[in-house]
Design a protein around this motif. Structure first.
Motif, mmCIF file in Angstrom:
data_model
loop_
_atom_site.group_PDB
_atom_site.id
_atom_site.type_symbol
_atom_site.label_atom_id
_atom_site.label_comp_id
_atom_site.label_asym_id
_atom_site.label_seq_id
_atom_site.Cartn_x
_atom_site.Cartn_y
_atom_site.Cartn_z
ATOM 1 N N HIS A 68 3.355 11.856 -6.000
ATOM 2 C CA HIS A 68 1.898 11.817 -5.955
ATOM 3 C C HIS A 68 1.342 13.009 -5.179
ATOM 4 N N SER A 113 1.627 5.414 -1.335
ATOM 5 C CA SER A 113 1.513 6.159 -2.591
ATOM 6 C C SER A 113 2.260 5.499 -3.742
ATOM 7 N N THR A 155 0.847 -1.186 0.000
ATOM 8 C CA THR A 155 0.000 0.000 0.000
ATOM 9 C C THR A 155 0.888 1.242 0.000
ATOM 10 N N LYS A 204 -6.143 12.380 -0.138
ATOM 11 C CA LYS A 204 -6.145 11.770 -1.461
ATOM 12 C C LYS A 204 -6.856 12.689 -2.444
ATOM 13 N N GLU A 207 -10.379 0.344 -2.685
ATOM 14 C CA GLU A 207 -10.603 1.587 -3.433
ATOM 15 C C GLU A 207 -9.743 1.642 -4.694
ATOM 16 N N HIS A 208 -8.488 1.199 -4.591
ATOM 17 C CA HIS A 208 -7.560 1.340 -5.713
ATOM 18 C C HIS A 208 -7.507 0.130 -6.636
ATOM 19 N N ILE A 232 0.241 3.076 -6.321
ATOM 20 C CA ILE A 232 -1.083 3.501 -6.802
ATOM 21 C C ILE A 232 -1.165 3.455 -8.321
ATOM 22 N N ARG A 233 -0.137 3.975 -8.992
ATOM 23 C CA ARG A 233 -0.184 4.007 -10.460
ATOM 24 C C ARG A 233 -0.116 2.592 -11.035
ATOM 25 N N TYR A 259 -1.516 -0.040 -9.679
ATOM 26 C CA TYR A 259 -2.875 -0.559 -9.545
ATOM 27 C C TYR A 259 -3.811 0.073 -10.577
ATOM 28 N N GLU A 260 -3.628 1.350 -10.842
ATOM 29 C CA GLU A 260 -4.456 2.009 -11.858
ATOM 30 C C GLU A 260 -4.271 1.346 -13.223
#
Length: 643
Positions: free
Chosen positions: A527, A69, A67, A493, A117-118, A72-73, A75-76
């Motif tokens: 981020h 920052s 988990t 966020k 969420e991600h 995050i990209r 996971y996107e």
């Protein structure tokens, strides 16, 4: 160019810029990308390749996930692959590294919430295949729970792939300094620095849990493949210690040196302190000595020898791996050339000096009166980062506009908001003021501010901004609040940059038609708000490139309160007198809600004005040590060409 290759038929190797060449300094395979976005996409491609390979073999793919920052990209991109390319996660089993303790699943700061969420809410992974440490387990049940977590990983067949980030303490997962090489899943007490770094998300360090459940070092090391993500300059020091240092329990990530299939995927900021990047002449004797590399090396050599540029000798060069520089010219001529380059960065006229030869000046002489936009991500970055230059531009008669890109409302404490609402109520009672007071008092830990409270906090920041700009003598009509939509979520966020944000930026730039733009180039957190605001500047300027006025528009980047440009990077250095240093300090004081216990100051207890003054004094001291004039302070800038 194909950038993911099969390595020995078993694992995947990255070659994004050129083949990785291991040096005597580096003990972990690593690759450096120009930006974290490109790097994240390639990591996602490796994960997708592994998932599809396992599907063809009719096997499960067991992923260890992180988990924070950094991923995050990644996971996107995995979500995009699922929705647009048909990537299925039906055969994927996941085990997350860690979770705060205690922590309810529905708490927005929980890693259960983060992962859903991600990632998990947007893909077809079976719910029973998701494993995230339970932050509600307490007392004697914790030990049994941790043992069961280990057994579940083994029962699934072990981790095929482990994705990691790295903390500034060198932790992976929550394995803090002192963690044992053979440690398993367990409860751990969080290091103070780790809690400080988490404080923004929790709206203050007092709200950050002191304990967590984490996979152990041995659990992480058991993965068949490990990829660690490192983004931003603030990770550069710990990345260097991890890759080049000795294995130590004080830097738990160094245990990864002994893993046979581990890659650190970095951006340029995170990899900037590695020897091959910071001092490549110590690694490669056959360097292409460009002027920029030469200047960087000479500045480094001055620091190592504690000499000024003009005092360096042939022996200094030869003794420090820089003999190649003397192959075509002697040290005296080289020193003179580099001294002049540094000297030409200094100017008391950041908008250009009228009626003067500008051949060796950082800015153009004409037009004598320039239209200037100073973009400030938050409502105080302008005076904190370039308050002296801001003041100088106004004094020298330029048409200066400051544009605050975000409201900065998230950084106003509830106590300050309550104080202002109370004052409003006492001046003139209103139901609106009473509602604000009630909303703030009723707010639960880590809950959202109401829209009305966010507006109040934003207006507090606006009032402080006007106080500072008026103090510097800027007319109110030249102060602009853009309130970019990406920021207005009410939480740490933020949303991704959108066309709506870019449209606001473009319209403003077109209205002013500036000759100069100043923007925050502080990319320590890829981020963070600063990065998004800078991306908005870049994209807006790209889209406006065909406009005639853009031919005469120069972009200058300043840095924030934490980091300054390295001396070899600086292209414009604006000296400040002692009086200007004080004037800048008082302008920063106008931002009262950010003084005396600002919410997100990191692990540096000093106020912003103290950090800014020390940074500016330090830059002046470095110039002085290199043989330049003695100034009280210097603000530094780098010119950037938008492609």
């Amino acid at each position: 160019m194909k950038t993911i290759l099969e390595k020995n038929g078993s694992s995947i190797e990255y070659r994004p810029v050129g083949q990785f060449e291991e040096t005597r300094f580096e003990k972990i395979h690593n690759v450096i990308f120009s930006d974290s976005n490109r790097a994240s996409i390639q990591v996602a491609e490796e994960i997708a390749t592994l998932i599809k390979k396992k599907q063809k073999e009719n096997k499960n793919c067991v992923l260890g996930l992180a988990t924070g920052s950094s991923p995050i990209r990644v996971y996107e991109e995995l979500v995009r692959m699922h929705k647009e390319d048909g990537l299925s996660f039906s055969n994927v089993i996941t085990f997350n590294l860690d979770e705060y303790l205690p922590m309810e699943k529905d708490n927005r700061q929980s890693y259960w919430y983060f992962m859903h969420e991600h990632l998990f809410n947007h893909i077809d992974i079976p719910a029973e295949n998701i494993h995230i440490p339970d932050g509600t387990i307490l007392g004697g049940d914790v030990i049994d729970y941790c043992l069961a977590y280990e057994k579940a990983i083994k029962k699934a067949g072990g981790l095929d792939f482990q994705l990691l980030g790295i903390g500034r303490t060198g932790h992976v997962g929550f394995n803090e300094p002192g963690s044992h090489y053979n440690s398993g899943t367990r409860v751990i007490t969080l290091d103070h620095i780790t809690r400080v770094d988490a404080a923004p998300a929790f709206l203050g360090i007092d709200n950050v849990p002191r304990k967590a459940i984490t996979m152990g070092i041995a659990t992480v090391r058991s993965a068949k493949r490990i990829v660690l993500l490192g983004w931003g300059q603030n990770k550069a020091d710990i990345i260097k210690k991890t890759i080049e240092g000795e294995i130590s329990a004080q830097v738990p990530a160094t245990y990864l040196q002994e893993h046979k299939n581990c890659t650190f995927v970095l951006d340029t900021g995170a990899g900037s302190e590695l020897t091959r990047n910071k001092t490549p002449w110590l690694v490669d004797e056959s360097l292409d000595w460009t002027e920029n590399l030469t200047f960087k090396a000479i500045v480094w050599l001055c620091g190592k020898t504690e000499k000024s540029i003009l005092s360096l000798t042939d022996k200094d060069y030869n003794d420090n791996g820089m003999s190649g520089l003397l192959a075509t010219e002697n040290s005296y001529d080289l020193n003179i050339k580099m001294f002049n380059r540094l000297q030409h960065t200094i100017t008391g006229w950041p908008g250009g000096k009228p009626n003067a030869d500008d051949t060796n000046r950082p800015e153009r002489a004409e037009p004598a009166k320039k239209r200037v936009i100073l973009f400030s991500p938050h409502p105080d970055d302008d005076v904190i980062s370039m308050g002296g230059t801001f003041d100088r531009l106004i004094e020298q008669g330029h048409e200066v506009h400051v544009a605050y890109q975000t409201s900065g409302n998230i950084a106003v404490s509830d106590a300050d908001a309550l104080r202002y609402a109370g004052i409003s109520k006492r001046i003139s009672y209103s139901d609106e003021a009473q509602k604000l007071i009630d909303d703030i008092k009723a707010k639960k830990e880590s809950s959202f501010d109401t829209l009305e409270v966010r507006k109040l906090k934003g207006n507090i920041r606006r009032g402080e901004s006007y106080a500072a700009t008026r103090y510097l003598g800027l007319p109110d009509e030249n102060v602009h609040f853009l309130d970019l939509p990406f920021y207005e979520t009410g939480t740490i966020k933020k949303n991704n940059l959108s066309d709506a944000d870019i449209e606001i930026m473009m319209n403003f730039i077109k209205e002013i038609q500036p000759h100069q733009i100043y923007a925050a180039g502080d990319l320590a957190d890829p981020h963070g708000t600063h990065k998004v605001c800078l991306d908005a500047v870049f994209e807006s300027m790209r889209r406006l490139k065909s406009e005639p006025f853009m031919n005469d528009c120069w972009l200058w980047l300043y840095r924030g309160a934490w980091h300054e440009w390295d001396i070899h990077e600086i292209e414009m250095a604006v000296p400040m007198s002692p009086d200007q240093v004080l004037k800048k300090r008082y302008a920063i004081f106008c931002h009262q809600s950010q003084k005396d216990g600002v919410m997100f100051q990191g692990d540096d207890a000093r106020e912003f004005w103290m950090r800014a003054e020390e940074r500016n004094r330090d830059t002046a001291q470095k110039y002085r040590n290199l043989g330049l004039s003695d100034y009280a302070a210097i603000e530094a800038f780098v010119r950037y060409e938008v492609n």
